[in-house]
Design an enzyme around this catalytic site. Structure first.
Site, mmCIF file in Angstrom:
data_model
loop_
_atom_site.group_PDB
_atom_site.id
_atom_site.type_symbol
_atom_site.label_atom_id
_atom_site.label_comp_id
_atom_site.label_asym_id
_atom_site.label_seq_id
_atom_site.Cartn_x
_atom_site.Cartn_y
_atom_site.Cartn_z
ATOM 1 N N ARG A 58 0.836 -1.217 0.000
ATOM 2 C CA ARG A 58 0.000 0.000 0.000
ATOM 3 C C ARG A 58 0.867 1.263 0.000
ATOM 4 N NH1 ARG A 58 -2.454 1.493 4.504
ATOM 5 N NH2 ARG A 58 -3.005 -0.594 5.218
ATOM 6 N N TYR A 110 -13.034 17.779 -16.500
ATOM 7 C CA TYR A 110 -13.578 16.413 -16.619
ATOM 8 C C TYR A 110 -14.713 16.273 -15.594
ATOM 9 C CZ TYR A 110 -13.679 11.337 -15.915
ATOM 10 O OH TYR A 110 -14.069 10.027 -15.762
ATOM 11 N N ASP A 182 -4.141 19.201 -14.783
ATOM 12 C CA ASP A 182 -4.459 17.833 -15.198
ATOM 13 C C ASP A 182 -4.004 17.712 -16.650
ATOM 14 O OD1 ASP A 182 -5.650 15.550 -16.227
ATOM 15 O OD2 ASP A 182 -7.413 15.708 -14.928
ATOM 16 N N LYS A 207 -5.080 6.461 -19.726
ATOM 17 C CA LYS A 207 -5.321 6.926 -21.096
ATOM 18 C C LYS A 207 -4.071 6.723 -21.972
ATOM 19 C CE LYS A 207 -9.012 8.388 -18.999
ATOM 20 N NZ LYS A 207 -10.238 7.623 -19.003
HETATM 21 C C1 LIG Z 1 -8.967 14.904 -17.930
HETATM 22 C C2 LIG Z 1 -9.198 13.687 -17.088
HETATM 23 N N1 LIG Z 1 -8.720 13.669 -15.842
HETATM 24 C C3 LIG Z 1 -8.895 12.606 -15.018
HETATM 25 C C4 LIG Z 1 -9.598 11.497 -15.457
HETATM 26 C C5 LIG Z 1 -9.816 10.354 -14.521
HETATM 27 O O1 LIG Z 1 -9.011 9.271 -14.822
HETATM 28 P P1 LIG Z 1 -9.375 7.774 -14.427
HETATM 29 O O2 LIG Z 1 -10.494 7.356 -15.304
HETATM 30 O O3 LIG Z 1 -8.100 7.052 -14.635
HETATM 31 O O4 LIG Z 1 -9.805 7.787 -13.001
HETATM 32 C C6 LIG Z 1 -10.111 11.470 -16.762
HETATM 33 C C7 LIG Z 1 -10.875 10.318 -17.234
HETATM 34 O O5 LIG Z 1 -11.447 10.330 -18.315
HETATM 35 C C8 LIG Z 1 -9.920 12.611 -17.589
HETATM 36 O O6 LIG Z 1 -10.404 12.658 -18.844
#
Ligand SMILES: Cc1ncc(COP(=O)(O)O)c(C=O)c1O
Length: 392
Positions: A58, A110, A182, A207
């Site tokens: 962890r 997001y 992000d 992604k």
């Molecule tokens: C811009 C962005 N940030 C964060 C995330 C979250 O990622 P995760 O799906 O790996 O939790 C996403 C998911 O689509 C995203 O598009």
């Protein structure tokens, strides 16, 4: 003879290139076997007193460390902490705030990031504000609100707004405000938020970094020791750690990131140009299209246009879904960044949790679709889209 003309650099380059970094992850904790790929360290615990100070998975595992080292080298960051999803990385940062702290977010984030702030962290006394960071008015909003933290995405999901990261970060730095970017849509191969002045660069490794739609992960990169310590604390005390197997998969996927992202961006740029002539499209958003409102900024801030195209169709909701379902190579699915092309309907999928008023204000309506362009042959992707438009 081509060999005679080739200039050979006989010295080891000080800084290896991004393709080399992605492939050579350095020491893999397996000197005895000489294995090229690191093993999956499927262990929950470690014998006390080992030389690397591993303790309990962890709070750390060799597979996390191998992945973190590559991500760190690509971003040229001092520290990296890996998590079990992008949303866990968001949780790690937000949970480090305290009651009464103020977060100023870009209005178009997001959907699940917004949901986390609205439905979870507001309950614990975090105050959340939103503004449009492409509007120069954002500077007076910062002065008025005096946020503790600013949360940005660029390009934004799904509207692909490009924010001037360098400028926003310098405004924030003057006021000692933590800036989170992000970077999921770009990765450090397209832009490096820390070099542009951000305190924290966050990425969903689910992604582009993994690229094969078979594992979830997230990471936080920073040069700030205090924030790094907070991330390490959050990883172990909130149980946000990834699994060794997922870390191994993501490390494997990462080896081809520079090749994939280049191909995907090339495909997307070509498709974005071809689709502008389509009579059923009322708006096409792609950062490297000359009609993008922040085209010049995109060109100066990003190495490539990325693989995401957002399109507003001249079709109602029913017809928009019919269009999506006619496609063979673009699967209607959440997520993005993989080698396979995907199509998404943000209003009912990624941004379903955003309140209807905000969606209306942002323009995330039933005719909006988001393409994640993969590595398939461009001719196949192009004919797939144009055929789906026929007689609809
Ligand atoms: C811009 C962005 N940030 C964060 C995330 C979250 O990622 P995760 O799906 O790996 O939790 C996403 C998911 O689509 C995203 O598009």
């Amino acid at each position: 003879m081509p060999f005679e003309r080739m200039e050979v650099n006989k010295k080891q380059r000080k800084d290896p290139g991004e393709k080399t970094i992605s492939i050579h992850h350095g020491e893999s904790f397996s000197k005895e076997t000489g294995c090229i790929m690191p093993p999956i360290f499927a262990t929950s615990t470690f014998k006390h007193g080992n030389i690397n100070n591993f303790d309990y998975t962890r709070s750390g595992n060799p597979n996390f460390l191998i992945l973190e080292r590559i991500l760190k080298a690509l971003e040229k960051a001092d520290f990296c902490t890996s998590f079990n999803s992008g949303i866990s990385a968001v949780t790690a940062i937000a949970s480090s705030l305290k009651q009464g702290d103020k977060v100023l977010c870009e209005r178009n984030l997001y959907g699940c990031t917004t949901r986390l702030f609205e439905k979870v962290f507001k309950k614990f006394g975090i105050n959340v504000f939103y503004t449009d960071f492409t509007n120069p008015e954002y500077k007076s909003t910062i002065s008025k609100i005096k946020p503790d933290l600013i949360w940005l995405e660029s390009p934004t999901n799904p509207l692909l707004k490009i924010l001037d990261l360098n400028e926003i970060c310098s405004v924030a730095q003057e006021k000692e405000i933590t800036i989170v970017v992000d970077n999921t849509f770009s990765t450090s191969l397209i832009q490096k938020p820390l070099s542009l002045g951000a305190t924290i660069s966050l990425i969903s490794t689910t992604k582009f970094i993994n690229g094969h739609s078979d594992a979830l992960g997230g990471a936080v990169l920073t040069n700030d020791l205090e924030w790094h310590e907070k991330m390490v604390f959050a990883q172990k005390s909130l149980g946000l750690n990834p699994s060794p197997f997922d870390s191994w998969l993501i490390t494997r996927g990462l080896k081809t990131l520079p090749l994939r992202i280049k191909e995907q961006s090339k495909n997307a740029e070509l498709l974005a140009q071809q689709l502008t002539s389509c009579p059923l499209i009322s708006e096409l958003i792609y950062p490297f299209n000359t009609d993008h409102p922040q085209y010049m900024l995109a060109k100066s801030q990003m190495n490539m246009g990325g693989s995401i195209i957002t399109i507003r169709l001249k079709l109602n909701k029913e017809k928009t879904f019919e269009f999506c379902k006619r496609l063979n190579y673009f699967s209607l699915a959440e997520s993005l960044g993989g080698v396979e092309s995907l199509i998404c309907h943000p209003a009912t999928m990624t941004h379903a949790s955003v309140d209807p008023g905000t969606k209306k204000e942002l323009g995330i309506n039933d005719s909006l679709i988001r393409l994640s362009v993969g590595c398939e042959d461009i001719e196949d992707l192009s004919s797939d889209l144009f055929m789906a438009f026929e007689d609809i």
